[in-house]
Design a protein around this motif. Structure first.
Motif, PDB file in Angstrom:
ATOM      1  N   LYS A 150       0.806  -1.222   0.000  1.00  0.00           N
ATOM      2  CA  LYS A 150       0.000   0.000   0.000  1.00  0.00           C
ATOM      3  C   LYS A 150       0.845   1.280   0.000  1.00  0.00           C
ATOM      4  N   ASP A 151       1.949   1.298   0.717  1.00  0.00           N
ATOM      5  CA  ASP A 151       2.728   2.532   0.874  1.00  0.00           C
ATOM      6  C   ASP A 151       4.006   2.547   0.042  1.00  0.00           C
ATOM      7  N   ILE A 152       4.000   1.807  -1.030  1.00  0.00           N
ATOM      8  CA  ILE A 152       5.196   1.692  -1.856  1.00  0.00           C
ATOM      9  C   ILE A 152       5.593   3.022  -2.493  1.00  0.00           C
ATOM     10  N   GLY A 153       4.636   3.912  -2.717  1.00  0.00           N
ATOM     11  CA  GLY A 153       4.913   5.186  -3.360  1.00  0.00           C
ATOM     12  C   GLY A 153       5.706   6.161  -2.514  1.00  0.00           C
ATOM     13  N   SER A 154       5.840   5.884  -1.228  1.00  0.00           N
ATOM     14  CA  SER A 154       6.585   6.794  -0.358  1.00  0.00           C
ATOM     15  C   SER A 154       8.011   6.310  -0.088  1.00  0.00           C
ATOM     16  N   VAL A 155       8.406   5.242  -0.738  1.00  0.00           N
ATOM     17  CA  VAL A 155       9.739   4.683  -0.528  1.00  0.00           C
ATOM     18  C   VAL A 155      10.719   5.281  -1.528  1.00  0.00           C
ATOM     19  N   ARG A 156      11.907   5.608  -1.048  1.00  0.00           N
ATOM     20  CA  ARG A 156      13.001   6.088  -1.892  1.00  0.00           C
ATOM     21  C   ARG A 156      14.136   5.082  -1.772  1.00  0.00           C
ATOM     22  N   LEU A 157      14.668   4.681  -2.909  1.00  0.00           N
ATOM     23  CA  LEU A 157      15.669   3.628  -2.954  1.00  0.00           C
ATOM     24  C   LEU A 157      16.896   4.140  -3.692  1.00  0.00           C
ATOM     25  N   ARG A 215      35.466  -3.660 -15.599  1.00  0.00           N
ATOM     26  CA  ARG A 215      35.552  -3.255 -17.008  1.00  0.00           C
ATOM     27  C   ARG A 215      34.674  -4.102 -17.924  1.00  0.00           C
ATOM     28  N   ASP A 216      34.401  -5.345 -17.534  1.00  0.00           N
ATOM     29  CA  ASP A 216      33.555  -6.209 -18.357  1.00  0.00           C
ATOM     30  C   ASP A 216      32.066  -6.031 -18.077  1.00  0.00           C
ATOM     31  N   GLY A 217      31.715  -5.075 -17.206  1.00  0.00           N
ATOM     32  CA  GLY A 217      30.320  -4.786 -16.899  1.00  0.00           C
ATOM     33  C   GLY A 217      29.744  -5.596 -15.757  1.00  0.00           C
ATOM     34  N   GLN A 218      30.540  -6.485 -15.174  1.00  0.00           N
ATOM     35  CA  GLN A 218      30.087  -7.285 -14.037  1.00  0.00           C
ATOM     36  C   GLN A 218      30.070  -6.431 -12.773  1.00  0.00           C
ATOM     37  N   ILE A 219      29.180  -6.765 -11.860  1.00  0.00           N
ATOM     38  CA  ILE A 219      29.100  -6.082 -10.572  1.00  0.00           C
ATOM     39  C   ILE A 219      30.257  -6.544  -9.698  1.00  0.00           C
ATOM     40  N   VAL A 220      30.945  -5.596  -9.074  1.00  0.00           N
ATOM     41  CA  VAL A 220      32.042  -5.895  -8.172  1.00  0.00           C
ATOM     42  C   VAL A 220      31.511  -5.808  -6.744  1.00  0.00           C
ATOM     43  N   GLY A 221      31.648  -6.882  -5.981  1.00  0.00           N
ATOM     44  CA  GLY A 221      31.171  -6.885  -4.605  1.00  0.00           C
ATOM     45  C   GLY A 221      29.655  -6.870  -4.544  1.00  0.00           C
ATOM     46  N   ASN A 222      29.136  -6.405  -3.430  1.00  0.00           N
ATOM     47  CA  ASN A 222      27.695  -6.307  -3.230  1.00  0.00           C
ATOM     48  C   ASN A 222      27.253  -4.855  -3.368  1.00  0.00           C
ATOM     49  N   PRO A 223      26.211  -4.611  -4.151  1.00  0.00           N
ATOM     50  CA  PRO A 223      25.694  -3.248  -4.244  1.00  0.00           C
ATOM     51  C   PRO A 223      25.237  -2.759  -2.876  1.00  0.00           C
ATOM     52  N   ASP A 224      25.456  -1.474  -2.619  1.00  0.00           N
ATOM     53  CA  ASP A 224      25.040  -0.848  -1.367  1.00  0.00           C
ATOM     54  C   ASP A 224      23.637  -0.278  -1.571  1.00  0.00           C
ATOM     55  N   VAL A 225      22.703  -0.668  -0.704  1.00  0.00           N
ATOM     56  CA  VAL A 225      21.315  -0.229  -0.834  1.00  0.00           C
ATOM     57  C   VAL A 225      20.923   0.610   0.378  1.00  0.00           C
ATOM     58  N   GLN A 226      20.335   1.781   0.098  1.00  0.00           N
ATOM     59  CA  GLN A 226      19.790   2.631   1.151  1.00  0.00           C
ATOM     60  C   GLN A 226      18.323   2.866   0.830  1.00  0.00           C
ATOM     61  N   VAL A 227      17.462   2.633   1.829  1.00  0.00           N
ATOM     62  CA  VAL A 227      16.017   2.753   1.642  1.00  0.00           C
ATOM     63  C   VAL A 227      15.464   3.680   2.716  1.00  0.00           C
ATOM     64  N   THR A 228      14.606   4.617   2.296  1.00  0.00           N
ATOM     65  CA  THR A 228      13.949   5.510   3.244  1.00  0.00           C
ATOM     66  C   THR A 228      12.465   5.599   2.907  1.00  0.00           C
ATOM     67  N   GLY A 229      11.669   5.945   3.908  1.00  0.00           N
ATOM     68  CA  GLY A 229      10.231   6.133   3.719  1.00  0.00           C
ATOM     69  C   GLY A 229       9.476   4.816   3.682  1.00  0.00           C
ATOM     70  N   GLY A 230       8.175   4.912   3.805  1.00  0.00           N
ATOM     71  CA  GLY A 230       7.316   3.732   3.735  1.00  0.00           C
ATOM     72  C   GLY A 230       7.462   2.825   4.943  1.00  0.00           C
TER      73      GLY A 230
END
Length: 148
Positions: A71-78, A86-101
């Motif tokens: 229901k409150d997905i519209g108030s979330v910022r990610l 160089r080959d386009g692969q992800i290095v390590g783990n992406p850092d995720v920050q979530v606010t709202g909702g």
């Protein structure tokens, strides 16, 4: 696929990826002084074109599926910070920050965003000669498009 997911993916992708790539590359969240000095001293540093940023957007957008029951997905910022090889692969783990909702919406969007980015990798559409422009990417997601 439900219509809301398609609408969200398009709105989400256009806003998030273009804004995230353009602003995120200009202002990386963990830039150290060496990186900042190198960027400021090199006026000829490569910059991604709109078409290149759009290619990344399309790759992630096609893999982004949201639980429309939240229901409150519209108030979330990610915000997802990705380091790429160089080959386009992800290095390590992406850092995720979530606010709202709610905590449930935050967890769901965090998981969905990470899954979409991982499924889209490797980002082979990015030009290797512009590696300095895309070795670190910050994606900012505004989920308010779901509530419209």
């Amino acid at each position: 696929m439900p219509r809301n997911s398609i609408h969200f993916a398009k709105s989400f992708g256009i806003y998030a990826v273009l804004t995230g790539l353009i602003l995120g590359l200009a202002f990386p969240s963990d830039a150290n002084s060496e990186t900042a000095d190198r960027r400021n001293s090199n006026a000829n540093s490569p910059v991604l074109t709109v078409a290149e940023a759009k290619a990344v957007r399309n790759a992630i957008e096609s893999r982004f599926f949201v639980d429309s029951r939240l229901k409150d997905i519209g108030s979330v910022r990610l915000t997802i910070h990705i380091k790429l090889a160089r080959d386009g692969q992800i290095v390590g783990n992406p850092d995720v920050q979530v606010t709202g909702g709610s905590e449930r919406a935050q967890k769901s969007l965090s998981d969905v965003g990470l899954r979409a980015v991982r499924r889209a990798a490797p980002f082979t559409m990015l030009p290797k000669d512009k590696y300095d422009a895309w070795k670190e990417v910050v994606l900012n997601f505004d989920t308010s498009a779901l509530t419209q």
